[in-house]
Design an enzyme around this catalytic site. Structure first.
Site, short mmCIF file in Angstrom:
data_model
loop_
_atom_site.label_atom_id
_atom_site.label_comp_id
_atom_site.label_asym_id
_atom_site.label_seq_id
_atom_site.Cartn_x
_atom_site.Cartn_y
_atom_site.Cartn_z
N ARG A 1 -4.36 22.36 34.27
CA ARG A 1 -3.53 21.59 33.31
C ARG A 1 -3.30 22.37 32.01
O ARG A 1 -4.19 23.07 31.54
CB ARG A 1 -4.18 20.23 33.06
CG ARG A 1 -4.24 19.44 34.37
CD ARG A 1 -4.78 18.06 34.20
NE ARG A 1 -3.87 17.23 33.42
CZ ARG A 1 -4.14 15.98 33.07
NH1 ARG A 1 -5.30 15.43 33.40
NH2 ARG A 1 -3.27 15.27 32.38
N ASP B 1 1.80 6.77 33.45
CA ASP B 1 0.70 6.70 34.42
C ASP B 1 0.98 5.70 35.55
O ASP B 1 0.27 5.66 36.55
CB ASP B 1 -0.62 6.32 33.73
CG ASP B 1 -1.10 7.42 32.79
OD1 ASP B 1 -0.67 8.58 32.94
OD2 ASP B 1 -1.91 7.11 31.89
C1 S3P Z 1 -3.47 9.43 27.46
C2 S3P Z 1 -2.20 9.88 27.29
C3 S3P Z 1 -1.29 10.20 28.41
C4 S3P Z 1 -1.76 9.59 29.71
C5 S3P Z 1 -3.22 9.78 29.93
C6 S3P Z 1 -4.03 9.17 28.79
C7 S3P Z 1 -4.29 9.17 26.26
O1 S3P Z 1 -1.20 11.58 28.54
O2 S3P Z 1 -1.03 10.12 30.79
O3 S3P Z 1 -3.63 9.16 31.15
O4 S3P Z 1 -5.33 8.49 26.37
O5 S3P Z 1 -3.91 9.62 25.18
P1 S3P Z 1 -0.21 12.45 27.63
O6 S3P Z 1 -0.39 11.95 26.26
O7 S3P Z 1 -0.61 13.87 27.75
O8 S3P Z 1 1.15 12.18 28.19
#
Ligand code: S3P
Length: 429
Positions: free
Chosen positions: A119, A312
């Site tokens: 990632r 998500d």
């Molecule tokens: C999250 C933000 C999201 C989400 C992840 C949890 C968080 O990711 O997909 O499951 O807790 O801030 P991104 O902010 O990278 O899109």
């Protein structure tokens, strides 16, 4: 795991605590002054990784099921860990923690599992470096393992190329400790749990459209955090209740933060019967009870500013789309490629195995509706949300579905299979 077709799903359940809020409550508690108490904490593997990393950073954290007590060390009280910090599968842990570590005077090495190793970390290491943090790592700090030695950081006005709450939060958490002001501007609004919780911990955080600004040097004061149910976990049962015959499911105390409720907007637009009641706690993180009933769905187009509000939930929405009348187009969702798996590929591939017609595109997917699904061998690919989507698919698929790597669901929903079974056993309404 062998799963068989279900007749109907009925009952009332309480989904586990919100993952994003649980992570933040532990992290903010760790750097606050005083003792933070958390109720409704999600005891999923990701949030347990956060607890273990902060324990290694010298923070005393006690957990009894969903109750957690964090003995805050203040902004400068973390200690150099004797071991590497292992975030497991958790992107939120690694990215937010890097922001917190950006001003520490000591050295840390941060690792994670195979998925974390793929990632992109440059999205946080780059802005943190621009603030003065010393970060190194594989491929010049793009991937784990990463090492960080912070200190002497300065505020920044950062324009993020992606709408990501993890990036926004990492920069704001560094900004909290930096000289001067720090602002983050995003292309679309991402979830705002960090801003809300920083305010609950006594910080002044300004939001102006797509820009969030924080002044450095503010101390956090310990708080009590009541974690609502996770709408991203509820999503699996919202779709299950809508696509299964003779079903009615009520999900109690589900988080309804508007930056997270895109799934409700889309399901309603698709024609799902959804009712929301008993909304409470609007000042911090609103929550309420959601009831879904068997519905006839129609295809929709999903894109733009809606995407961060349901990023998500796209795997389970894709399953809903296979049961809708007409075509569903999901676009502007290239971020799916850098989640726990490449969720454009894994969703399309696994749905195709079950007999659905779905195509991957550069920034999303196209799904053709009214597919008759047939149970076969499928795999979560180690991705919790793919695993749960496939388990819901097994409820409508003919015959048996053999789900490989089912254990991945414990990342965010340890009691998912028990609750699914419970809903199958409830007497019909
Ligand atoms: C999250 C933000 C999201 C989400 C992840 C949890 C968080 O990711 O997909 O499951 O807790 O801030 P991104 O902010 O990278 O899109």
């Amino acid at each position: 795991m062998i799963l068989t077709k279900a007749r109907e799903l009925n009952g009332v359940i309480r989904v586990p605590g919100d993952k994003s809020i649980s992570h933040r409550a532990v992290m903010f508690g760790a750097i606050a002054e005083g003792i933070t108490t958390i109720s409704g904490f999600l005891p999923g593997e990701d949030c347990l990784s956060t607890i273990s990393c902060f324990q290694k950073l010298g923070v005393a954290i006690e957990r009894d099921g969903e109750h957690v007590k964090v003995h805050g060390k203040g902004l400068s009280g973390l200690q150099e860990p004797k071991e590497v910090l292992d975030v497991g599968n958790s992107g939120t842990t690694i990215r937010l923690m890097l922001g917190i570590l950006a001003n520490t005077s000591f050295h840390c090495t941060v690792i994670g599992d195979d998925s974390i190793g793929k990632r992109p970390m440059k999205r946080v290491t780059e802005p943190l470096r621009s603030m003065g943090a010393r970060i190194d790592g594989r491929a010049n700090g793009q991937y784990t393992p990463l090492s960080i030695r912070g200190g002497g950081i300065q505020g920044v006005a950062y324009t993020s190329p992606v709408a990501s709450a993890q990036v926004k939060s990492a920069v704001l958490l560094a900004g909290l400790q930096a000289g001067g002001a720090t602002s983050v501007t995003e292309p679309e609004k991402s979830r705002d749990h960090t801003e809300r919780m920083l305010r609950a911990f006594g910080c002044d955080v300004k939001t102006d459209g797509l820009t969030v600004t924080i002044e450095g040097g503010q101390e956090l004061q310990a708080a009590h955090v009541e974690v609502p149910g996770d709408i991203s976990s509820a999503a699996f049962f919202l779709v299950a209740g809508a696509i299964m015959p003779n079903s009615k499911i009520t999900l109690r105390k589900v988080g309804l933060n508007p930056t997270r409720t895109g799934i409700l907007d889309v399901l309603k637009q698709m024609g799902a019967s959804i009712a929301i009641e008993n909304v409470q706690n609007e000042a911090f993180e609103p929550y309420g009870d959601i009831t879904v009933e068997t519905s006839s769905l129609k295809g929709v187009e999903i894109g733009g500013a809606l995407i961060p509000r349901l990023i998500d939930e796209i795997p389970i929405l894709a399953l809903a789309a296979t049961q809708a009348e007409g075509v569903t187009v999901i676009k502007d969702a290239a971020e799916l490629k850098v989640k726990e798996t490449n969720r454009i590929d894994t969703v399309v591939h696994e749905l195709q195995k079950l007999g659905a017609r779905a195509e991957a595109t550069d920034d999303g997917m196209i799904i053709y509706g009214k597919a008759r699904l047939q149970g076969v061998q499928v795999s979560s690919h180690g991705d919790h949300r793919i695993g749960m989507m496939l388990a819901v698919a097994s409820c409508i698929a003919e015959g048996e579905t053999n789900l490989q790597q089912a254990e991945a669901v414990a990342v965010s929903y340890p009691n998912f299979f028990e609750q699914l079974k419970e809903l199958q056993q409830e007497s019909p309404r």
